[in-house]
Scaffold this motif. Structure first.
Motif: not given
Length: 230
Positions: A3-10, A85-90, A124-125, A158-164
């Motif tokens: 499952r791949a998910r992105c921030h709604p603003a993106l 700019i995502l105020d609710d994401a880092r 996120t994956l 690690f399903k809620d983090g970003y893998v770079h």
């Protein structure tokens, strides 16, 4: 299922991950099926386009695409991308980051290039329980001017983090644009508890089956595809 998910603003701004079978490179699609081989006296030979293991590898898993065009001129890397700019994401708003050369101290690839970049991933994956995700350079993509380094992440946890994706810039003479959507990583799901390894010698029956298999492969085209592949 991955499952791949992105921030709604993106959503709608990012190129989406895709099954690797949909991302076969143009050079492979354009490759002829047969060519004449002067080294064999002009005999017609089939190209790698008929190699099922190569095709299966390139079609396995999913492909993560580059989020925007990258322009490389005179060893300078730039882009024209202005995500919200995502105020609710880092997460950085830049599509790439950099590793300092010292981070590769002792690694054999440091001598090839000091340009150690990091493709930033905005998805996120999530892997199924008990599965990890193997991130690696897209298989057989030596045409790309970089080489993505390989890593393994337990993405069921690690399903809620970003893998770079760290990568070595391999083409020091490259000048131009690496286009949005270019494959930057291939993602392969692997079971965390894989099979054990057993070492042994072939039995007489196994030797006989091995010989039969080798004779079939050498006497008939397409045997592997017809008999040994799902």
């Amino acid at each position: 299922m991955i499952r791949a998910r992105c921030h709604p603003a993106l959503a709608g701004l990012l190129p989406e991950p895709m099954p690797a079978a949909r991302a076969l490179p143009n050079w492979f699609r354009a490759m002829p099926s047969e060519v004449t081989a002067p080294s064999l006296g002009g005999e017609a030979v089939r190209t790698f386009k008929h190699c099922p293991p190569m095709i299966d590898a390139m079609s396995t898993g999913i492909i993560m695409p580059l989020v925007t065009d990258l322009t490389i001129t005179e060893n300078q890397l730039s882009w024209d991308w202005d995500p919200p700019i995502l105020d609710d994401a880092r997460i950085s708003r830049a599509p790439v980051g950099l590793h300092v050369p010292e981070q590769t101290t002792g690694a054999p690839f440091r001598a090839a290039s000091n340009a150690v970049i990091k493709f930033l991933n905005f998805w996120t994956l999530e892997a199924p329980e008990g599965w990890s995700l193997l991130f690696t350079h897209p298989f057989n993509r030596e045409d790309l001017p970089f080489r993505t380094l390989t890593g393994l992440v337990d993405c069921d946890l690690f399903k809620d983090g970003y893998v770079h994706f760290p990568a070595i810039w391999t083409d020091a003479n490259f000048s131009g644009v690496v286009s949005r959507g270019t494959p930057i990583a291939q993602v392969i799901p692997v079971p965390r508890n894989g099979p054990a390894l057993e070492i042994g010698q072939m039995s007489p029956a196994q030797i006989a089956r091995n010989r039969t298999t080798q004779e079939a492969l050498s006497s008939d085209r397409g045997v592997y595809r017809k008999r040994f592949r799902h």
